[in-house]
Write a protein that holds these residues in place. Structure first.
Motif, mmCIF file in Angstrom:
data_model
loop_
_atom_site.group_PDB
_atom_site.id
_atom_site.type_symbol
_atom_site.label_atom_id
_atom_site.label_comp_id
_atom_site.label_asym_id
_atom_site.label_seq_id
_atom_site.Cartn_x
_atom_site.Cartn_y
_atom_site.Cartn_z
ATOM 1 N N ARG A 34 0.829 -1.207 0.000
ATOM 2 C CA ARG A 34 0.000 0.000 0.000
ATOM 3 C C ARG A 34 0.863 1.256 0.000
ATOM 4 O O ARG A 34 0.592 2.215 -0.726
ATOM 5 N N LEU A 35 1.921 1.250 0.800
ATOM 6 C CA LEU A 35 2.817 2.399 0.859
ATOM 7 C C LEU A 35 3.501 2.624 -0.486
ATOM 8 O O LEU A 35 3.576 3.759 -0.974
ATOM 9 N N LEU A 36 3.987 1.557 -1.095
ATOM 10 C CA LEU A 36 4.627 1.686 -2.405
ATOM 11 C C LEU A 36 3.641 2.191 -3.453
ATOM 12 O O LEU A 36 3.987 3.019 -4.302
ATOM 13 N N TYR A 37 2.417 1.710 -3.390
ATOM 14 C CA TYR A 37 1.399 2.160 -4.339
ATOM 15 C C TYR A 37 1.132 3.653 -4.159
ATOM 16 O O TYR A 37 1.037 4.397 -5.142
ATOM 17 N N GLN A 38 1.034 4.087 -2.906
ATOM 18 C CA GLN A 38 0.810 5.514 -2.652
ATOM 19 C C GLN A 38 1.987 6.346 -3.147
ATOM 20 O O GLN A 38 1.796 7.410 -3.745
#
Length: 75
Positions: free
Chosen positions: A48-52
């Motif tokens: 999720r962090l990488l996607y954000q």
């Protein structure tokens, strides 16, 4: 008759030993599943962090369109 009691006692004792080993195995498996679930949760959070971060690095109004447009001509 005494032979039957001894045989039954031996069978019950063998079953109790097997049950004890199975209890230990079940506890170990539960610990493994719990550890793996924590790892899965951490990996999902990282995704999720990488996607954000990816979304923030690619503004919607940026010129160039899709990533496919950025492929060098020799591909």
């Amino acid at each position: 008759m005494a032979g039957m009691n001894t045989e039954n006692e031996n069978r019950v004792e063998a079953l109790e030993v097997r049950l004890a080993f199975q209890d230990e195995l079940l506890d170990a498996l539960n610990a493994t599943v719990a550890r793996q679930q924590k790892e899965i949760d951490l990996l999902q959070q990282q995704i999720r962090l990488l996607y954000q971060q990816f979304r923030n690095a690619q503004p919607d109004d940026a010129p160039g369109g899709s990533l496919r447009d950025d492929i060098p001509p020799h591909y």
